[in-house]
Design a protein around this motif. Structure first.
Motif, PDB file in Angstrom:
ATOM      1  N   GLY A  42      41.244   0.479  -5.029  1.00 22.51           N
ATOM      2  CA  GLY A  42      39.857   0.664  -4.629  1.00 22.51           C
ATOM      3  C   GLY A  42      38.909  -0.264  -5.361  1.00 22.51           C
ATOM      4  O   GLY A  42      38.016  -0.876  -4.755  1.00 22.51           O
ATOM      5  N   ALA A  46      36.777  -3.275  -3.649  1.00 22.29           N
ATOM      6  CA  ALA A  46      35.324  -3.252  -3.801  1.00 22.29           C
ATOM      7  C   ALA A  46      34.818  -4.560  -4.399  1.00 22.29           C
ATOM      8  O   ALA A  46      33.782  -5.099  -3.976  1.00 22.29           O
ATOM      9  CB  ALA A  46      34.916  -2.071  -4.679  1.00 22.29           C
ATOM     10  N   ALA A  50      32.276  -7.205  -2.650  1.00 17.33           N
ATOM     11  CA  ALA A  50      31.061  -7.631  -3.358  1.00 17.33           C
ATOM     12  C   ALA A  50      31.003  -9.152  -3.494  1.00 17.33           C
ATOM     13  O   ALA A  50      29.914  -9.732  -3.582  1.00 17.33           O
ATOM     14  CB  ALA A  50      31.010  -6.982  -4.740  1.00 17.33           C
TER      15      ALA A  50
END
Length: 236
Positions: A42, A46, A50
């Protein structure tokens, strides 16, 4: 922008190359293997989002769950190969692994249905064929991106390979352990190259994930079946 993309790709490769060779040394990682690796997946995804990568870049776009005929055929062939190796007495020693000879059915089921799919396959596919390969594709052509991803995947397996060799008495000393560990990691890099090629050609993570799952869970089940037979050697 290109410098930032290059920095992200390099940082991802370095972190992944170190992760499995450092964190797997600790017992708490083994106790919380699935939870920690899912959390790492995760965080890695992420960070990739980003950085500007999209779900489609990571192999999670529309239709990503369809592996395609090629991957399905390769997985079926690999599954049949595991069954054949377990069925033929002359090839059964290939499956020998002392680490799982004591597995009870409940432990085996957890390994095959939870630990391998979630803690290993999902994490590694997101990390390598998802984030790393996508980040490299921003700064490299397809073939070099696949080659670098495969090399890092091989480096990821250095310590686990050495640990497996020692557990099975296949490394007499540090020198032999390192030599055989590097050879085993090179084989894993080749396998990683195939998985990365499937990712590139299919456009999604389902294709490499299916083959990866068949390799790991299928090998585990075949090895355990061999170890469960009276008079047979230990399993993988």
């Amino acid at each position: 922008m290109r410098h930032r993309d290059t920095a992200f790709a390099v940082a991802t490769g370095v972190v992944l190359a170190a992760y499995n060779n450092v964190i797997s040394r600790h017992r708490w990682h083994q106790r919380r293997y699935v939870t920690l690796n899912l959390s790492a997946a995760g965080v890695t995804a992420a960070a990739a989002l980003a950085s500007g990568l999209t779900p489609a870049d990571l192999g999670l776009g529309d239709g990503w769950w369809r592996p395609g005929r090629l991957a399905a055929g390769l997985a079926a062939g690999l599954g049949a190969s595991w069954a054949a190796i377990a069925a033929i007495p002359a090839t059964r020693p290939v499956l020998a692994d002392q680490r799982i000879t004591s597995f009870e059915p409940r432990t085996l089921a957890f390994q095959a249905a939870v630990r391998i799919p979630a803690g290993t396959v999902l994490w590694e596919e997101i990390a390598f064929r998802g984030v790393l390969q996508a980040s490299l594709r921003r700064v490299l052509p397809p073939r070099p991106a696949i080659a670098v991803t495969a090399a890092v995947f091989g480096a990821w397996h250095i310590r686990p390979t050495i640990a497996a060799l020692r557990a099975n008495g296949l490394a007499a000393g540090p020198g032999q352990a390192i030599t055989r560990g590097v050879a085993g990691s090179a084989a894993m890099a080749a396998a990683g190259g195939l998985l990365s090629w499937l990712r590139e050609s299919s456009g999604g993570l389902a294709a490499p994930a299916l083959l990866h799952l068949t390799a790991n869970a299928g090998g585990l089940l075949a090895a355990w079946a061999v170890s469960a037979k009276p008079g047979k050697a230990g399993c993988r």
